[in-house]
Design a protein around this motif. Structure first.
Motif, short mmCIF file in Angstrom:
data_model
loop_
_atom_site.label_atom_id
_atom_site.label_comp_id
_atom_site.label_asym_id
_atom_site.label_seq_id
_atom_site.Cartn_x
_atom_site.Cartn_y
_atom_site.Cartn_z
N ARG A 10 -32.27 106.45 21.22
CA ARG A 10 -31.99 105.48 22.28
C ARG A 10 -31.89 104.06 21.73
O ARG A 10 -31.01 103.29 22.12
CB ARG A 10 -33.07 105.53 23.35
N ARG A 11 -32.78 103.72 20.82
CA ARG A 11 -32.78 102.38 20.23
C ARG A 11 -31.50 102.13 19.45
O ARG A 11 -30.86 101.08 19.58
CB ARG A 11 -33.98 102.21 19.30
N LYS A 14 -28.51 101.79 21.86
CA LYS A 14 -28.54 100.50 22.54
C LYS A 14 -28.03 99.40 21.62
O LYS A 14 -27.25 98.53 22.01
CB LYS A 14 -29.95 100.19 23.00
N ARG A 15 -28.45 99.45 20.37
CA ARG A 15 -28.00 98.47 19.38
C ARG A 15 -26.50 98.58 19.13
O ARG A 15 -25.79 97.59 19.04
CB ARG A 15 -28.79 98.69 18.09
N SER A 17 -24.33 99.75 21.26
CA SER A 17 -23.67 99.31 22.47
C SER A 17 -23.55 97.79 22.50
O SER A 17 -22.50 97.25 22.88
CB SER A 17 -24.45 99.78 23.69
N CYS A 18 -24.58 97.09 22.09
CA CYS A 18 -24.52 95.62 22.06
C CYS A 18 -23.52 95.13 21.01
O CYS A 18 -22.85 94.12 21.21
CB CYS A 18 -25.89 95.05 21.77
N TRP A 28 -21.81 103.17 25.22
CA TRP A 28 -21.85 102.48 26.50
C TRP A 28 -22.93 103.08 27.36
O TRP A 28 -23.38 104.20 27.14
CB TRP A 28 -20.50 102.53 27.18
N TYR A 29 -23.40 102.32 28.35
CA TYR A 29 -24.49 102.75 29.21
C TYR A 29 -23.91 103.33 30.49
O TYR A 29 -23.16 102.69 31.21
CB TYR A 29 -25.41 101.58 29.53
N ARG A 35 -28.43 106.73 30.87
CA ARG A 35 -28.59 106.82 29.42
C ARG A 35 -27.36 106.28 28.71
O ARG A 35 -26.33 106.08 29.33
CB ARG A 35 -28.86 108.25 28.99
N TYR A 36 -27.50 106.06 27.41
CA TYR A 36 -26.39 105.60 26.58
C TYR A 36 -25.59 106.80 26.11
O TYR A 36 -26.14 107.85 25.77
CB TYR A 36 -26.90 104.82 25.37
#
Length: 80
Positions: A10-11, A14-15, A17-18, A28-29, A35-36
């Motif tokens: 998940r981490r 998320k990274r 995605s940013c 993408w979320y 969830r991503y």
């Protein structure tokens, strides 16, 4: 899958995605699933470019067999 592995995944998503906002590749979320989701490329574009690349190689003088179009035609540069 252990909890630590899930948290790390998940981490990383998320990274990613940013880092890749507004691009066709990355993550993408999804608000519905909560969830991503990791995406590579648009599947239609991938299949279309593969078909075009294979056709160009087949009609050229240095035609081979199998996946030779990947070596002759710059497929990955067109894809991304």
């Amino acid at each position: 899958m252990s909890w630590q592995r899930s948290r790390e995944t998940r981490r990383r998503l998320k990274r990613l995605s940013c880092a890749t906002k507004h691009k066709s590749v990355g993550a993408w979320y999804d608000t519905d699933k909560g969830r991503y989701i990791k995406t590579n490329v648009c599947e239609f574009r991938k299949g279309y470019l593969r078909m075009i690349a294979n056709r160009k190689v087949r009609h050229s003088k240095n035609a081979g067999s199998g996946g030779i179009y990947k070596k002759v035609y710059d497929y990955w540069n067109e894809l991304y």
